[in-house]
Design a protein around this motif. Structure first.
Motif, PDB file in Angstrom:
ATOM      1  N   THR A  70      10.994  34.699 -46.732  1.00  0.00           N
ATOM      2  CA  THR A  70       9.568  34.619 -47.023  1.00  0.00           C
ATOM      3  C   THR A  70       8.848  34.300 -45.714  1.00  0.00           C
ATOM      4  OG1 THR A  70       9.642  32.248 -47.444  1.00  0.00           O
ATOM      5  CG2 THR A  70      10.022  33.718 -49.351  1.00  0.00           C
ATOM      6  N   PRO A  71       7.535  34.422 -45.681  1.00  0.00           N
ATOM      7  CA  PRO A  71       6.807  33.998 -44.472  1.00  0.00           C
ATOM      8  C   PRO A  71       7.105  32.535 -44.108  1.00  0.00           C
ATOM      9  CG  PRO A  71       5.386  35.350 -45.830  1.00  0.00           C
ATOM     10  CD  PRO A  71       6.651  35.087 -46.635  1.00  0.00           C
ATOM     11  N   ALA A  72       7.268  31.677 -45.105  1.00  0.00           N
ATOM     12  CA  ALA A  72       7.607  30.273 -44.827  1.00  0.00           C
ATOM     13  C   ALA A  72       8.988  30.167 -44.192  1.00  0.00           C
ATOM     14  CB  ALA A  72       7.553  29.452 -46.108  1.00  0.00           C
ATOM     15  N   GLY A  73       9.941  30.983 -44.656  1.00  0.00           N
ATOM     16  CA  GLY A  73      11.282  30.996 -44.072  1.00  0.00           C
ATOM     17  C   GLY A  73      11.255  31.461 -42.628  1.00  0.00           C
ATOM     18  N   THR A  74      10.461  32.482 -42.358  1.00  0.00           N
ATOM     19  CA  THR A  74      10.316  32.981 -40.987  1.00  0.00           C
ATOM     20  C   THR A  74       9.716  31.905 -40.090  1.00  0.00           C
ATOM     21  OG1 THR A  74      10.054  35.239 -41.803  1.00  0.00           O
ATOM     22  CG2 THR A  74       9.253  34.786 -39.581  1.00  0.00           C
ATOM     23  N   LYS A  75       8.756  31.168 -40.619  1.00  0.00           N
ATOM     24  CA  LYS A  75       8.102  30.104 -39.844  1.00  0.00           C
ATOM     25  C   LYS A  75       9.079  28.958 -39.545  1.00  0.00           C
ATOM     26  CE  LYS A  75       4.107  27.054 -39.848  1.00  0.00           C
ATOM     27  NZ  LYS A  75       2.903  26.614 -40.554  1.00  0.00           N
ATOM     28  N   VAL A  76       9.849  28.550 -40.553  1.00  0.00           N
ATOM     29  CA  VAL A  76      10.829  27.476 -40.351  1.00  0.00           C
ATOM     30  C   VAL A  76      11.870  27.904 -39.319  1.00  0.00           C
ATOM     31  CG1 VAL A  76      12.764  26.265 -41.464  1.00  0.00           C
ATOM     32  CG2 VAL A  76      10.515  26.288 -42.535  1.00  0.00           C
ATOM     33  N   LEU A  77      12.343  29.126 -39.429  1.00  0.00           N
ATOM     34  CA  LEU A  77      13.335  29.639 -38.479  1.00  0.00           C
ATOM     35  C   LEU A  77      12.771  29.663 -37.066  1.00  0.00           C
ATOM     36  CD1 LEU A  77      16.183  30.745 -38.163  1.00  0.00           C
ATOM     37  CD2 LEU A  77      15.282  33.016 -38.706  1.00  0.00           C
ATOM     38  N   ALA A  78      11.532  30.086 -36.907  1.00  0.00           N
ATOM     39  CA  ALA A  78      10.894  30.104 -35.584  1.00  0.00           C
ATOM     40  C   ALA A  78      10.770  28.680 -35.034  1.00  0.00           C
ATOM     41  CB  ALA A  78       9.528  30.776 -35.664  1.00  0.00           C
ATOM     42  N   THR A  79      10.438  27.732 -35.891  1.00  0.00           N
ATOM     43  CA  THR A  79      10.316  26.334 -35.455  1.00  0.00           C
ATOM     44  C   THR A  79      11.660  25.796 -34.991  1.00  0.00           C
ATOM     45  OG1 THR A  79       8.455  25.948 -36.938  1.00  0.00           O
ATOM     46  CG2 THR A  79       9.673  24.001 -36.196  1.00  0.00           C
ATOM     47  N   ILE A  80      12.713  26.063 -35.768  1.00  0.00           N
ATOM     48  CA  ILE A  80      14.050  25.593 -35.391  1.00  0.00           C
ATOM     49  C   ILE A  80      14.475  26.216 -34.067  1.00  0.00           C
ATOM     50  CG2 ILE A  80      16.502  25.723 -36.012  1.00  0.00           C
ATOM     51  CD1 ILE A  80      15.575  25.409 -38.968  1.00  0.00           C
ATOM     52  N   ARG A  81      14.239  27.499 -33.906  1.00  0.00           N
ATOM     53  CA  ARG A  81      14.599  28.161 -32.641  1.00  0.00           C
ATOM     54  C   ARG A  81      13.840  27.556 -31.470  1.00  0.00           C
ATOM     55  NH1 ARG A  81      14.878  34.262 -35.119  1.00  0.00           N
ATOM     56  NH2 ARG A  81      17.120  34.247 -35.538  1.00  0.00           N
ATOM     57  N   ARG A  82      12.551  27.273 -31.663  1.00  0.00           N
ATOM     58  CA  ARG A  82      11.754  26.670 -30.584  1.00  0.00           C
ATOM     59  C   ARG A  82      12.275  25.282 -30.241  1.00  0.00           C
ATOM     60  NH1 ARG A  82       8.105  23.115 -30.952  1.00  0.00           N
ATOM     61  NH2 ARG A  82       7.621  23.536 -33.121  1.00  0.00           N
ATOM     62  N   LEU A  83      12.585  24.485 -31.265  1.00  0.00           N
ATOM     63  CA  LEU A  83      13.090  23.133 -31.016  1.00  0.00           C
ATOM     64  C   LEU A  83      14.444  23.174 -30.299  1.00  0.00           C
ATOM     65  CD1 LEU A  83      12.137  21.458 -34.406  1.00  0.00           C
ATOM     66  CD2 LEU A  83      11.137  20.965 -32.162  1.00  0.00           C
TER      67      LEU A  83
END
Length: 139
Positions: free
Chosen positions: A96-109
């Protein structure tokens, strides 16, 4: 000079410690397990929604385990299920868009955590580390 087995053990322990540190840094206020992260990454890397059986196969786990992880991710709003139009017995899963956002956040961190580690090295040392790790990871 240490025996190759001792050196290998030391390298393994150091790499494990670095990976743990990176994982801890990426969990900031995100309630995603390592297994769930693997599912999110697999779905993100797919060029289409995946059947649960395909997802399990790509992860190397049994379909029941994939179903459990997807259940939790769906409850969190990070993935969505939909019927497979080609096989009404099968279910497709996608981010979902929320899943994509969480994944992007984890990758950035994770990237930020690694940046803080490699900044300790001179640019030439960073290049050498990258060269050596690339050499070791080549199949």
């Amino acid at each position: 000079m240490p025996a190759p087995e001792d050196t290998a053990e030391q390298i393994a322990a150091l790499l494990d410690g670095l990976v743990r540190r990176q994982r801890r840094a990426s969990k900031a206020d995100l309630d995603v397990t390592h297994g769930q992260l693997r599912v999110l990454r697999t779905l993100d890397n797919a060029d289409r929604a995946l059947r649960l059986s395909e997802l399990a196969n790509q992860l190397g786990i049994v379909p029941r385990s994939a179903t459990s992880v997807v259940d939790d991710l769906e409850a969190a709003g990070l993935v969505a299920r939909k019927p497979d139009p080609d096989d009404r017995r099968a279910t497709l899963v996608n981010l979902t868009p929320a899943g994509t956002k969480v994944l992007a956040t984890i990758r950035r961190l994770r990237r930020d955590a690694m940046v803080s580690l490699v900044e300790r090295l001179e640019p030439s040392e960073q290049a050498e580390l990258l060269r050596l790790l690339t050499r070791l990871s080549d199949d």
